[in-house]
Every structure is written in structure tokens, then in C-alpha cells.
Design an enzyme around this catalytic site. Sequence first.
Site: not given
Ligand code: ACO
Length: 433
Positions: A367, A309
Site C-alpha cells: 500500500d 506486515h
Molecule cells: N508504524 C509504527 N510501528 C509499527 C507499525 C507501523 N506501521 N507496524 C507495527 N508497528 C510496531 C507495533 O507497534 C508493535 O510494536 P511493539 O512490539 O513495541 O508493541 C510491533 O511493531 C509489531 O506490530 P503488530 O501490530 O503487533 O504487528 P501485526 O502483525 O499485528 O500488524 C499490521 C501488522 C496491522 C500490518 C501493522 O504493521 C500496521 O498496522 N501497519 C500499518 C497499516 C498498514 O500499512 N496495513 C497494510 C497491511 S498490508 C495489506 O493489508 C495489503
Amino acid sequence: MTDQTHRTAKLSVGEKTLDLPMYSGTLGPDVIDIRRLYADGDVFTFDPGYTSTGSCESAITFIDGDKGELLYRGYPIEQLAEKSFFIEVCYLLLYGELPTAAQLEDFENRVTNHTMLHDQMSYFFRGFRRDAHPMAIVCGVVGAMSAFYHDSTDIRDAWQREVASIRLIAKMPTIVAWAYKYSIGQPFVYPKNSLDYASNFLNMCFSVPAAEYTVDPILSRAMDRIFTLHADHEQNASTSTVRLASSSGANPFACIAAGVACLWGPAHGGANQACLEMLREIGTVDRIPEFIARAKDKNDPFKLMGFGHRVYKNFDPRAKVMKQSADEVLGLLGIENNPTLQVAKELEKIALEDEYFIEKKLYPNVDFYSGIILDAIGFPTSMFTPIFALARTVGWITQWKEMISDPQLKIGRPRQLYTGPTARDYVDVEKRG
Ligand code: ACO
């Protein structure tokens, strides 16, 4: 915002030192006011994804991502999920305080009086392809409300803003249920005003004219709790989209349709559908390590849906309540051995012990468990995000109302760091090499 203009942050830009005012909210980190930065310093800030940018002042919802805390108007989400119910939460969000018994009754009556759609809207539904995703239908129909309810589109009129808010909260269940009915070829079921908000929604989704249908109170309570947990979440992507759209003066129905469109993406509201599909794809507990390895692989775009998140760097408090609710619902339905729930529980356990997830502070989000409950209630995955949109409508509309009543309202207009070509002269086609 308390006026604390005597506190400043100093910023050196070339030869100049700028004194930027600082403010404190009631909770959360202090902010630096950069509104005069361009005028006084001739520079912009650069913050794609807005990770360090506060876009507005708001008194509605507060999140402490490190603690895993979520407050609606100061009340912890866990208390509201346990003791309150969605319509009361709607009142709280919209008007700032918990209602008295009389205020609650009046509010419920007002919402109930607006549940039906203009009958001509049923033809509008029929224009969509049968196999349209319900989110596509919801997005289109919500936007089209501005063509049916002209008497509540003048945003300068406080009364019209109030009517539009009530209409959106009241009609969303009907719109979402009809999008579902249309997609499965069943007749539309009209709202039944003797039922509570969640039961009415379930009735419109699952009853048919040919048979008796009674809403199971356990499922209705679970549905209501899902609505409460999704009702608002401060300045997330879809809410910011609603605010940006409304900053131009667009009507409320158009703005909420913009929010629905933004919510659809798998990084936001679409994650609940993507998460259940992922859990089904994993299928059995023994395949979890394969998917964990893929999530960690930099060359694989796969992410564990329902994990991570932007703001929570701890357990999403909504996920905790949702997990408990999933256990209750599946237990009461006698399907606690549901293989998807088994995979979910094991995946959560393994991910929480894994160095990669610990280091990046990736915890289950709301979720992760909501899809399991919605699946148990009987919804197909395509309905998960429309249900999220239904619940979030009150948050969007509350944030919209707050913004429109703000005397400092300005059109939202970010700047950019331009890296394209510098000015050059047009070349006639025959001279281009
Ligand atoms: N699985 C594996 N790795 C992950 C995940 C995940 N679900 N989420 C983040 N990471 C990793 C990224 O690859 C990144 O790694 P790096 O630093 O080596 O590049 C690091 O963790 C940081 O992630 P970001 O994508 O930069 O974090 P951001 O805050 O931009 O994204 C997000 C948050 C979009 C929710 C992301 O965690 C994601 O895509 N999760 C899966 C989708 C999801 O469950 N979304 C629901 C969000 S809640 C809602 O909207 C109700």
C-alpha cells in the site's frame, strides 16, 4: 498434504502425553495437527490473531515472509507483474495452470460476456446517499448480487459455482466504477467489451457521454499491474473472512461481500487510502522526523501507514514492483517531481535506516506506493480500497472454490478462553443493590 502421520510432536498436558501428527507442505514450515487436542487432551490452543494457526490446506498462493517472496500457483509475483496480465493471472489462480492461447481466449470471452449488471441494479445504486463512501456501496451491491443472480447461488452445483466466479470477476469493475460515478454525480458508463479488462475499467470511471475519451495505454498497463499485484495473498484477514462465511454454506455473493467489509479496515485494504492521506499530511520532507517520532511513541496510537506486515518481515515483493511502477507512471506523465512521491521516497529511506523499524522488521508494504499511482491516474483516495477489492475478488473466489470442493469442509468455529463471571442466579430488579 503428504501423509506423514508417522511423524509426531509430543505434548505433555498434566499426566497425559499426546502424540500429535505432523505434516509437511510443498513449501513452508511443518504443521502440527491439533484437531484431536480437545477430544484427547481436554484443552484448547489459545492464539488470538491466529499468528501460529494454519486454518486450511491450500494450493493457491505461497508467501515466505522472511525472504519477501510471493508465489501464485508457484510463479513469482515479479515475473507475473512483468510478463503476464491480470486476466491471465485470474485464469492461473482459478484453474491452477497458465492457459494455452485457446483457453485464454475462451476465458476472456466468458468474462467479457458477463460485464454488464442486471439493469435493475442501477436503481439499487441510486438508493445510496450521494456522499456514501464507494466501499459502502460496493459492499452493499456485491451482497445484493444474490438477489439478482439466483441461478448461481447453489454452492453444491459445480456449474453454478463456476458461473458465480466468472460473474464476480466480470462485474466487479462495473460495480466499482459505478460506485465512483454515483459519488461524483456523473452518469453510469456501460462496459465496453472491445476493451481489455483494465482499459474497460478506466473507461467506465473516466469517460462521460458528452466527450470522446481514449484510455492511455500507459495508465491501463499500470492499472492492470496493480490488479495483478493485489490478486491474492493466501489466508489474510479478508480471505479468511470469506472462508469463514462460506463455511456455513452461505452463497458466494454474500461471502465476497463479507470479504469486502473486512478489507475496508485501515489495518488491511484501507491502508492505501490512509497511506496517501498520511503522505499528504506530512506534506514536506522536513516534517518526516516529527512523524517518525510519533510512530515510535508508545503513547501515540499513530502508525506509519504502508509499513509493517503480519507475514512479511522483509520487503513486501509487491512494494518493490509498485515502487518501480510509480517511477515509470509518474515519469511518463511528466510528474516525477510530485511532492507526495518525494515525501514517500524520503520517508522510506529514513525509516529503513531507523533502529526502531530495523529491529521490528517494519518494511514498506504494497500500500505504500499503490496510492501514488492511483492518485496519478486520477482516482480520489476513497476509490483506492474499492480498487483493491476489485483486484482481490479473484483471490477470494479462488479460495472459496477450493474450500467448497474440499471433502473435509466443516463449519469454521473457533473456541475461546472464557474469563467472564461463573454461573450465578438471576436477581429481581427490586433486590439489586
Ligand atoms: N508504524 C509504527 N510501528 C509499527 C507499525 C507501523 N506501521 N507496524 C507495527 N508497528 C510496531 C507495533 O507497534 C508493535 O510494536 P511493539 O512490539 O513495541 O508493541 C510491533 O511493531 C509489531 O506490530 P503488530 O501490530 O503487533 O504487528 P501485526 O502483525 O499485528 O500488524 C499490521 C501488522 C496491522 C500490518 C501493522 O504493521 C500496521 O498496522 N501497519 C500499518 C497499516 C498498514 O500499512 N496495513 C497494510 C497491511 S498490508 C495489506 O493489508 C495489503
